[in-house]
Design an enzyme around this catalytic site. Structure first.
Site, PDB file in Angstrom:
ATOM      1  N   PHE A  19       0.534  -1.510   0.146  1.00 56.83           N
ATOM      2  CA  PHE A  19      -0.099  -0.185   0.018  1.00 56.83           C
ATOM      3  C   PHE A  19       0.819   1.234  -0.286  1.00 56.83           C
ATOM      4  CE2 PHE A  19      -2.503   2.943   3.044  1.00 56.83           C
ATOM      5  CZ  PHE A  19      -2.801   3.291   2.514  1.00 56.83           C
ATOM      6  N   ASN A  40       8.478  -9.344  -1.428  1.00 59.20           N
ATOM      7  CA  ASN A  40       8.068 -11.043  -1.553  1.00 59.20           C
ATOM      8  C   ASN A  40       6.970 -11.190  -2.230  1.00 59.20           C
ATOM      9  OD1 ASN A  40       6.801 -10.457   0.409  1.00 59.20           O
ATOM     10  ND2 ASN A  40       7.935 -12.069   1.582  1.00 59.20           N
ATOM     11  N   LEU A  79      10.620  -0.366   3.702  1.00 63.94           N
ATOM     12  CA  LEU A  79       9.203  -0.026   3.983  1.00 63.94           C
ATOM     13  C   LEU A  79       8.411  -1.263   4.181  1.00 63.94           C
ATOM     14  CD1 LEU A  79       8.999   2.411   2.722  1.00 63.94           C
ATOM     15  CD2 LEU A  79       7.238   2.774   2.180  1.00 63.94           C
ATOM     16  N   ASN A 105      19.965  -6.639   7.171  1.00 65.69           N
ATOM     17  CA  ASN A 105      19.818  -6.357   6.059  1.00 65.69           C
ATOM     18  C   ASN A 105      20.616  -5.489   5.098  1.00 65.69           C
ATOM     19  OD1 ASN A 105      20.486  -9.219   5.971  1.00 65.69           O
ATOM     20  ND2 ASN A 105      18.669  -9.894   5.487  1.00 65.69           N
ATOM     21  N   TYR A 151       5.198  -7.592  16.129  1.00 64.52           N
ATOM     22  CA  TYR A 151       5.453  -5.983  15.314  1.00 64.52           C
ATOM     23  C   TYR A 151       5.724  -4.620  16.130  1.00 64.52           C
ATOM     24  CZ  TYR A 151       3.987  -2.070  12.320  1.00 64.52           C
ATOM     25  OH  TYR A 151       3.629  -1.224  11.697  1.00 64.52           O
TER      26      TYR A 151
END
Length: 320
Positions: A19, A40, A79, A105, A151
């Protein structure tokens, strides 16, 4: 805006088919940059970026950020991470890995390339806040063991990594704490309140309100949010964040439901259900820092952004 070869940047957007990410790709391409969109497709969708494939400055790569990425770019927007409870609770272990290993990463890549890297953090780092509105100096009230922890704590750890890389090696970082954002290209089944209400209203289904509907949220339209992210990335190295990005105008969940019913001309009934565990009672950003450092203020009011969002979902649901 036409850019010369010398002024054009090659910019990586992880989570770029999602989004927020897809809107960011749109804006960066409109500014004349090259964009490498990495996703992904766990929650991202190719339909969000389908219109970009004919643009010679756009490139899509299917890749999971929990694995290293060997590319050459000038800036990184990180993001990548499921952002709705339905999606991040589906595989909580993978959610934490996406936040933490993804940060490691992307920071490693930025270190090698000596480039700016922006972390899309979240208002969820404040948990169920005891301070209102929330300022960047507030440390939060987060349950580390609850169903939302994958999260909340994953994003908090990512922030820690960003600031440790900054302190330890002088990496140029930017951290944005994003508050509730809505608009076209939201996932129709992401469980977030705006998409839930709109999809239910358009389908003639009852509008499900968790709790008594008096809990509050502040809703930022996606175009405003993307503007804030780019302004943050364009600041000099003295501005690291974290900086709150969100609309400080506060609404109760019931007020949002009633606005959606009015704008969709729906006769759906309101039904009430139990409040999910650790669901915040209040959420509103203090954006003083964004106003001072970025000269940023959200411009699009809920009554202007909701019709655009409803129009998107009306078309999407007709095609599904």
């Amino acid at each position: 805006m036409t850019r010369t070869y010398d002024s054009r940047k090659r910019i990586l957007v992880t989570g770029g088919a999602g989004f927020l990410g897809s809107h960011l790709c749109d804006r960066l391409l409109a500014q004349g940059h090259e964009v490498l969109c990495v996703d992904n497709l766990f929650t991202g969708n190719k339909r969000n970026i389908y219109h970009l494939h004919s643009n010679p400055l756009f490139e899509f790569m299917r890749h999971d950020v929990t694995f290293p990425l060997y590319i050459e770019v000038d800036e990184i927007y990180n993001l990548a991470c499921p952002a709705s409870p339905v999606h991040y609770q589906h595989d909580p272990v993978q959610t934490t890995k996406t936040s933490v290993l993804g940060a490691i990463n992307m920071l490693g890549l930025a270190k090698r390339l000596k480039c700016k890297v922006l972390q899309a953090s979240t208002s969820e780092v404040y948990g169920d806040p005891l301070v209102h509105p929330q300022t960047e100096t507030y440390w939060g009230n987060v349950n580390p063991l609850g169903p939302r922890s994958c999260y909340d704590e994953g994003k908090r750890c990512a922030e820690t990594l960003f600031f440790d890389y900054h302190r330890q090696i002088g990496l140029e970082i930017k951290v944005a704490r994003i508050f509730n954002t809505y608009g076209p290209r939201m996932h129709e089944a992401d469980g977030r309140v705006v998409s839930n209400f709109v999809v239910q209203a358009l389908g003639g289904d009852p509008i499900t309100i968790f709790g008594d509907g008096q809990q509050t949220r502040s809703f930022c339209y996606v175009d405003d949010l993307v503007d804030g992210l780019i302004r943050l990335m364009e600041t000099d190295q003295t501005v690291t964040g974290p900086i709150n990005l969100g609309n400080p105008v506060e609404f109760t969940i019931r007020e949002l439901a009633e606005a959606v019913l009015k704008l969709t001309d729906s006769k759906a009934q309101l039904v009430f259900s139990d409040l999910p565990a650790d669901d915040p009672r209040q959420r509103r950003p203090d954006i003083t820092l964004a106003q001072q450092e970025l000269n940023w203020n959200p411009k699009i009011e809920l009554n202007d952004g909701l019709p655009e969002t409803i129009s998107y979902f009306r078309k999407l649901l007709a095609e599904l």
